[in-house]
Design a protein around this motif. Sequence first.
Motif, PDB file in Angstrom:
ATOM      1  N   TYR A  58       0.850  -1.194   0.000  1.00  0.00           N
ATOM      2  CA  TYR A  58       0.000   0.000   0.000  1.00  0.00           C
ATOM      3  C   TYR A  58       0.892   1.253   0.000  1.00  0.00           C
ATOM      4  O   TYR A  58       2.082   1.190   0.343  1.00  0.00           O
ATOM      5  CB  TYR A  58      -0.862   0.013   1.256  1.00  0.00           C
ATOM      6  CG  TYR A  58      -2.188  -0.717   1.155  1.00  0.00           C
ATOM      7  CD1 TYR A  58      -2.698  -1.174  -0.052  1.00  0.00           C
ATOM      8  CD2 TYR A  58      -2.959  -0.933   2.305  1.00  0.00           C
ATOM      9  CE1 TYR A  58      -3.918  -1.824  -0.128  1.00  0.00           C
ATOM     10  CE2 TYR A  58      -4.184  -1.580   2.247  1.00  0.00           C
ATOM     11  CZ  TYR A  58      -4.658  -2.028   1.033  1.00  0.00           C
ATOM     12  OH  TYR A  58      -5.864  -2.659   0.966  1.00  0.00           O
ATOM     13  N   ASN A  78       1.065   3.431   2.181  1.00  0.00           N
ATOM     14  CA  ASN A  78       1.561   3.653   3.540  1.00  0.00           C
ATOM     15  C   ASN A  78       2.979   3.115   3.741  1.00  0.00           C
ATOM     16  O   ASN A  78       3.817   3.745   4.392  1.00  0.00           O
ATOM     17  CB  ASN A  78       0.643   2.968   4.556  1.00  0.00           C
ATOM     18  CG  ASN A  78      -0.809   3.293   4.343  1.00  0.00           C
ATOM     19  OD1 ASN A  78      -1.190   4.448   4.290  1.00  0.00           O
ATOM     20  ND2 ASN A  78      -1.643   2.265   4.199  1.00  0.00           N
ATOM     21  N   ASP A 117      -1.598   4.467  -4.650  1.00  0.00           N
ATOM     22  CA  ASP A 117      -3.046   4.411  -4.442  1.00  0.00           C
ATOM     23  C   ASP A 117      -3.436   3.001  -4.013  1.00  0.00           C
ATOM     24  O   ASP A 117      -2.887   2.017  -4.530  1.00  0.00           O
ATOM     25  CB  ASP A 117      -3.772   4.788  -5.732  1.00  0.00           C
ATOM     26  CG  ASP A 117      -5.265   4.992  -5.519  1.00  0.00           C
ATOM     27  OD1 ASP A 117      -5.990   3.980  -5.486  1.00  0.00           O
ATOM     28  OD2 ASP A 117      -5.696   6.150  -5.373  1.00  0.00           O
ATOM     29  N   TYR A 118      -4.367   2.915  -3.074  1.00  0.00           N
ATOM     30  CA  TYR A 118      -4.814   1.605  -2.592  1.00  0.00           C
ATOM     31  C   TYR A 118      -5.294   0.714  -3.730  1.00  0.00           C
ATOM     32  O   TYR A 118      -5.042  -0.487  -3.755  1.00  0.00           O
ATOM     33  CB  TYR A 118      -5.963   1.788  -1.584  1.00  0.00           C
ATOM     34  CG  TYR A 118      -5.545   2.044  -0.157  1.00  0.00           C
ATOM     35  CD1 TYR A 118      -4.617   3.025   0.157  1.00  0.00           C
ATOM     36  CD2 TYR A 118      -6.092   1.312   0.878  1.00  0.00           C
ATOM     37  CE1 TYR A 118      -4.241   3.275   1.469  1.00  0.00           C
ATOM     38  CE2 TYR A 118      -5.728   1.541   2.205  1.00  0.00           C
ATOM     39  CZ  TYR A 118      -4.802   2.521   2.489  1.00  0.00           C
ATOM     40  OH  TYR A 118      -4.430   2.753   3.783  1.00  0.00           O
ATOM     41  N   THR A 119      -6.020   1.301  -4.676  1.00  0.00           N
ATOM     42  CA  THR A 119      -6.632   0.485  -5.733  1.00  0.00           C
ATOM     43  C   THR A 119      -5.581  -0.202  -6.599  1.00  0.00           C
ATOM     44  O   THR A 119      -5.847  -1.278  -7.148  1.00  0.00           O
ATOM     45  CB  THR A 119      -7.543   1.343  -6.631  1.00  0.00           C
ATOM     46  OG1 THR A 119      -6.781   2.431  -7.185  1.00  0.00           O
ATOM     47  CG2 THR A 119      -8.704   1.910  -5.843  1.00  0.00           C
ATOM     48  N   ILE A 135      -4.570  -3.317  -4.625  1.00  0.00           N
ATOM     49  CA  ILE A 135      -5.700  -4.257  -4.601  1.00  0.00           C
ATOM     50  C   ILE A 135      -5.828  -4.964  -5.952  1.00  0.00           C
ATOM     51  O   ILE A 135      -5.984  -6.188  -6.019  1.00  0.00           O
ATOM     52  CB  ILE A 135      -7.003  -3.516  -4.231  1.00  0.00           C
ATOM     53  CG1 ILE A 135      -6.946  -3.051  -2.774  1.00  0.00           C
ATOM     54  CG2 ILE A 135      -8.222  -4.405  -4.472  1.00  0.00           C
ATOM     55  CD1 ILE A 135      -8.020  -2.049  -2.409  1.00  0.00           C
ATOM     56  N   MET A 177      -2.126  -5.334   4.152  1.00  0.00           N
ATOM     57  CA  MET A 177      -3.398  -4.828   3.637  1.00  0.00           C
ATOM     58  C   MET A 177      -4.334  -4.570   4.816  1.00  0.00           C
ATOM     59  O   MET A 177      -4.059  -4.975   5.955  1.00  0.00           O
ATOM     60  CB  MET A 177      -4.044  -5.852   2.703  1.00  0.00           C
ATOM     61  CG  MET A 177      -3.307  -6.106   1.409  1.00  0.00           C
ATOM     62  SD  MET A 177      -4.252  -7.133   0.246  1.00  0.00           S
ATOM     63  CE  MET A 177      -5.327  -5.877  -0.494  1.00  0.00           C
ATOM     64  N   GLY A 179      -9.681  -3.736   1.939  1.00  0.00           N
ATOM     65  CA  GLY A 179      -8.943  -3.915   0.697  1.00  0.00           C
ATOM     66  C   GLY A 179      -8.810  -5.381   0.331  1.00  0.00           C
ATOM     67  O   GLY A 179      -8.940  -5.755  -0.851  1.00  0.00           O
ATOM     68  N   SER A 211      -8.527   6.649   2.015  1.00  0.00           N
ATOM     69  CA  SER A 211      -8.971   6.144   0.720  1.00  0.00           C
ATOM     70  C   SER A 211     -10.271   5.421   0.977  1.00  0.00           C
ATOM     71  O   SER A 211     -10.462   4.859   2.069  1.00  0.00           O
ATOM     72  CB  SER A 211      -7.934   5.165   0.139  1.00  0.00           C
ATOM     73  OG  SER A 211      -8.509   4.332  -0.856  1.00  0.00           O
ATOM     74  N   SER A 264     -11.019   2.698   0.021  1.00  0.00           N
ATOM     75  CA  SER A 264     -10.701   1.274   0.176  1.00  0.00           C
ATOM     76  C   SER A 264      -9.993   0.995   1.492  1.00  0.00           C
ATOM     77  O   SER A 264      -9.569  -0.137   1.748  1.00  0.00           O
ATOM     78  CB  SER A 264      -9.826   0.790  -0.990  1.00  0.00           C
ATOM     79  OG  SER A 264     -10.539   0.814  -2.205  1.00  0.00           O
ATOM     80  N   SER A 265      -9.840   2.026   2.320  1.00  0.00           N
ATOM     81  CA  SER A 265      -9.152   1.868   3.603  1.00  0.00           C
ATOM     82  C   SER A 265     -10.133   1.436   4.695  1.00  0.00           C
ATOM     83  O   SER A 265     -11.234   1.980   4.798  1.00  0.00           O
ATOM     84  CB  SER A 265      -8.496   3.192   4.011  1.00  0.00           C
ATOM     85  OG  SER A 265      -7.976   3.119   5.318  1.00  0.00           O
ATOM     86  N   SER A 298      -3.041   7.983   1.706  1.00  0.00           N
ATOM     87  CA  SER A 298      -2.375   7.101   2.666  1.00  0.00           C
ATOM     88  C   SER A 298      -2.712   7.633   4.055  1.00  0.00           C
ATOM     89  O   SER A 298      -3.229   8.749   4.197  1.00  0.00           O
ATOM     90  CB  SER A 298      -0.851   7.104   2.462  1.00  0.00           C
ATOM     91  OG  SER A 298      -0.316   8.388   2.746  1.00  0.00           O
TER      92      SER A 298
END
Length: 368
Positions: free
Chosen positions: A68, A70, A102-104, A107, A121, A125, A188, A190-191, A233
């Motif tokens: 991620y 992060n 980006d998280y996506t 993923i 993760m 996500g 995000s 997705s977080s 993040s």
Amino acid sequence: MQKNKITKIITSLLIIAVMAGCVTGCASNTPSEPPASSTPLASGSSEVSESSGDSGSTNTKPIVITWYPNESSNTHEVVRAEVGRLVEQATGRKTEHKLTTDYTIAIEAIASGSADIAIAMGAVGYIEAKDRNPQIDVLFVNSDENWSLDGAKYFAWLCVPAENADEYKSGDTYSIDNIKGKKMSFVSNSSTSGFRVPTSSIISHFVDENLDEDKLIEGGPDMFFSEVFFGGSHQGSAVNLLSGNVDVAAFCDIEVQPYVTVKSGDISTVGSVITVREGADAPFDQYIGRDFTIIAATPVFNGPNVYNPKNLTAEEVKAIQDLFTSEEVASNKILFYDDSVEGAVGLYKKSKSYGFVLTSDSWYDPYR
């Protein structure tokens, strides 16, 4: 005569079939992978599907590990290298790292198989990725301080600048009663701890507002928040708060722990004051000494480390699990650092997380 000829033909076919079976059986006994570690699986752990990977020949392709945003920062460079080294130790294969902004991206990488392992993760996500590809599964998860799942949790925070904390006072504690109309930062959508958990708390707290996630992701004069930002993040969301871009921000304790220290209280208590520590890496180095106050803290199940079996054999997955859930890795001071030592940083605080343990997909059902 004709009968004898038919008998001979049948007999010959049977001999050929038996010989073919023998050859196939003998070939299948030749191992194509190094023997897996003899460390037993933990009780209640998820099992690896026998269909994982390509067992026909030795796979020399690098194992791709995605992260991620992060953990894609320079702060976590040593952590990434150590995880890669351990995966190489377990499998005998080289590793590569896929960093993301980006998280996506992470993923999609683990769901599609362009990455083989995703480290750290969140539950949401992981669930999004598994919905896209049911073959992916939990590899292991960081434990509580007793090397179990019982207290394997971190905290989703809603925070405000310490100098403005009195606006959120409610008797002897703090409340989110006054966040309506404020400028808000999430991580995000997705977080888990940077969106799903805080929005759930806000929706349940403001029942009369008839809120849902869609009404919380945009700001405006007729919306719940005046403005909404996404940090991309947890660090980005925290910086949105520290820089003064927003009034309230959602992020979690684990992802900002390399940059901050507790000034008063503790990470799980509303009203605790957290400060950016001396020596914090960029971009937190611009805000050293700046304080923020926790006005909401919600426990969240520790996030899964995940694998896609497309490029991994069952033996390799088990070898990785055996190594990462061992005392050897639990004693690794890069992954589980001694937070009693001034300035020490790593992936997880040893006082909160002893090591890695196995768990199953169903452990994350509360977030589905």
